[in-house]
Design a protein around this motif. Sequence first.
Motif, PDB file in Angstrom:
ATOM      1  N   VAL A  81       0.839  -1.201   0.000  1.00  0.00           N
ATOM      2  CA  VAL A  81       0.000   0.000   0.000  1.00  0.00           C
ATOM      3  C   VAL A  81       0.873   1.250   0.000  1.00  0.00           C
ATOM      4  N   GLU A  82       1.908   1.269   0.841  1.00  0.00           N
ATOM      5  CA  GLU A  82       2.806   2.430   0.914  1.00  0.00           C
ATOM      6  C   GLU A  82       3.515   2.666  -0.418  1.00  0.00           C
ATOM      7  N   GLN A  83       3.886   1.587  -1.095  1.00  0.00           N
ATOM      8  CA  GLN A  83       4.534   1.732  -2.398  1.00  0.00           C
ATOM      9  C   GLN A  83       3.578   2.360  -3.411  1.00  0.00           C
ATOM     10  N   VAL A  84       2.317   1.922  -3.382  1.00  0.00           N
ATOM     11  CA  VAL A  84       1.319   2.480  -4.297  1.00  0.00           C
ATOM     12  C   VAL A  84       1.085   3.948  -3.982  1.00  0.00           C
ATOM     13  N   VAL A  85       0.998   4.280  -2.688  1.00  0.00           N
ATOM     14  CA  VAL A  85       0.804   5.670  -2.272  1.00  0.00           C
ATOM     15  C   VAL A  85       1.935   6.542  -2.811  1.00  0.00           C
ATOM     16  N   LEU A  86       3.176   6.090  -2.666  1.00  0.00           N
ATOM     17  CA  LEU A  86       4.329   6.862  -3.126  1.00  0.00           C
ATOM     18  C   LEU A  86       4.299   7.068  -4.636  1.00  0.00           C
ATOM     19  N   GLN A  87       3.912   6.022  -5.377  1.00  0.00           N
ATOM     20  CA  GLN A  87       3.856   6.145  -6.839  1.00  0.00           C
ATOM     21  C   GLN A  87       2.773   7.140  -7.274  1.00  0.00           C
ATOM     22  N   MET A  88       1.616   7.074  -6.639  1.00  0.00           N
ATOM     23  CA  MET A  88       0.525   7.970  -6.995  1.00  0.00           C
ATOM     24  C   MET A  88       0.839   9.409  -6.556  1.00  0.00           C
ATOM     25  N   GLU A  89       1.457   9.531  -5.405  1.00  0.00           N
ATOM     26  CA  GLU A  89       1.849  10.857  -4.917  1.00  0.00           C
ATOM     27  C   GLU A  89       2.858  11.499  -5.867  1.00  0.00           C
ATOM     28  N   ALA A  90       3.776  10.692  -6.409  1.00  0.00           N
ATOM     29  CA  ALA A  90       4.770  11.204  -7.350  1.00  0.00           C
ATOM     30  C   ALA A  90       4.098  11.707  -8.629  1.00  0.00           C
ATOM     31  N   LEU A  91       3.064  11.004  -9.082  1.00  0.00           N
ATOM     32  CA  LEU A  91       2.333  11.424 -10.271  1.00  0.00           C
ATOM     33  C   LEU A  91       1.640  12.771 -10.041  1.00  0.00           C
ATOM     34  N   ILE A  92       1.149  12.957  -8.817  1.00  0.00           N
ATOM     35  CA  ILE A  92       0.462  14.205  -8.481  1.00  0.00           C
ATOM     36  C   ILE A  92       1.455  15.354  -8.373  1.00  0.00           C
ATOM     37  N   GLU A  93       2.537  15.147  -7.624  1.00  0.00           N
ATOM     38  CA  GLU A  93       3.504  16.221  -7.385  1.00  0.00           C
ATOM     39  C   GLU A  93       4.259  16.607  -8.650  1.00  0.00           C
ATOM     40  N   SER A  94       4.420  15.666  -9.571  1.00  0.00           N
ATOM     41  CA  SER A  94       5.126  15.973 -10.824  1.00  0.00           C
ATOM     42  C   SER A  94       4.236  16.704 -11.824  1.00  0.00           C
ATOM     43  N   GLY A  95       2.920  16.729 -11.548  1.00  0.00           N
ATOM     44  CA  GLY A  95       1.998  17.370 -12.475  1.00  0.00           C
ATOM     45  C   GLY A  95       1.459  16.431 -13.535  1.00  0.00           C
ATOM     46  N   THR A  96       1.899  15.173 -13.521  1.00  0.00           N
ATOM     47  CA  THR A  96       1.365  14.180 -14.464  1.00  0.00           C
ATOM     48  C   THR A  96      -0.132  14.019 -14.238  1.00  0.00           C
ATOM     49  N   TRP A  97      -0.506  14.061 -12.950  1.00  0.00           N
ATOM     50  CA  TRP A  97      -1.915  14.132 -12.566  1.00  0.00           C
ATOM     51  C   TRP A  97      -2.144  15.524 -11.978  1.00  0.00           C
ATOM     52  N   PRO A  98      -2.549  16.492 -12.775  1.00  0.00           N
ATOM     53  CA  PRO A  98      -2.709  17.860 -12.271  1.00  0.00           C
ATOM     54  C   PRO A  98      -3.946  18.026 -11.392  1.00  0.00           C
ATOM     55  N   VAL A  99      -3.968  19.088 -10.621  1.00  0.00           N
ATOM     56  CA  VAL A  99      -5.120  19.400  -9.774  1.00  0.00           C
ATOM     57  C   VAL A  99      -6.358  19.561 -10.656  1.00  0.00           C
ATOM     58  N   GLY A 100      -7.450  18.911 -10.257  1.00  0.00           N
ATOM     59  CA  GLY A 100      -8.691  18.963 -11.017  1.00  0.00           C
ATOM     60  C   GLY A 100      -8.904  17.760 -11.915  1.00  0.00           C
ATOM     61  N   MET A 101      -7.854  16.982 -12.124  1.00  0.00           N
ATOM     62  CA  MET A 101      -7.968  15.806 -13.010  1.00  0.00           C
ATOM     63  C   MET A 101      -8.666  14.651 -12.298  1.00  0.00           C
ATOM     64  N   ARG A 102      -9.484  13.922 -13.035  1.00  0.00           N
ATOM     65  CA  ARG A 102     -10.058  12.680 -12.525  1.00  0.00           C
ATOM     66  C   ARG A 102      -9.057  11.572 -12.810  1.00  0.00           C
TER      67      ARG A 102
END
Length: 243
Positions: A11-32
């Motif tokens: 779970v922690e590994q998945v959290v880190l991967q998803m968090e990285a996508l968010i912080e890098s802008g790959t998943w920008p604020v407002g995106m589903r």
Amino acid sequence: MLQKTNRLTLVEQVVLQMEALIESGTWPVGMRIPPEPALMADLNVSRNTLREAIRALTHAGLLQTRQGDGTYVCSSSALGVMLHRRILRTNRLHTLEVRHALEREGAYLAAQRRTDDEAHRMLVLLDNCESALARGETDRYIAEDILLHQCIISASHNEILIELYEHIAETLESLITSLIRQEAGASVHSQMHRQLVEAIVRRDVDEAVEVVHRYIAESKAAILAEGSEIAALSGNLSDIESR
């Protein structure tokens, strides 16, 4: 004594991967974010593991689940969420003192490190502020003012300072708004910001820092005066109720 290292759970590994996508802008604020089946396939994890990771990121304030619609990115950083929540629990005077520290250092560094393009950008934003003020467009003035401050901080070329200020800028908006809406507040604010920008353009470090001191002092005085007025009003109401 050295301690054994702890391995991250799935779970922690998945959290880190998803968090990285968010912080890098790959998943920008407002995106589903992608639907569960796609994420499960991409991450090679079970539905339960994925849902636990999403719950953790939702609790951290990075994701928001909308019933029947999906899960959306609502913040670009857990640090930003934490600062936002902390500032909301802090009185305005303490918030102003934090702003003072960040903007003082930002002005100090910007006066040394700003590029010609950054200096030009500051002058453009300053003109936008003054134009909005002259037209009585308070909301636009506030928006341009915040952009100007962010531009100055960006010219510091200190990544940590820039990130900290970026995360608190939205929260500071309400404080800046209340100060500017006071009588003559915007006019004084605008005059001092012209002095600040011109000092940075001239690379006058001492003057840039001094101007920050002055406009923060003005803001602090306004907050204290407002607090005195509220206290006096509360006292008058108490006297009336006791009669």
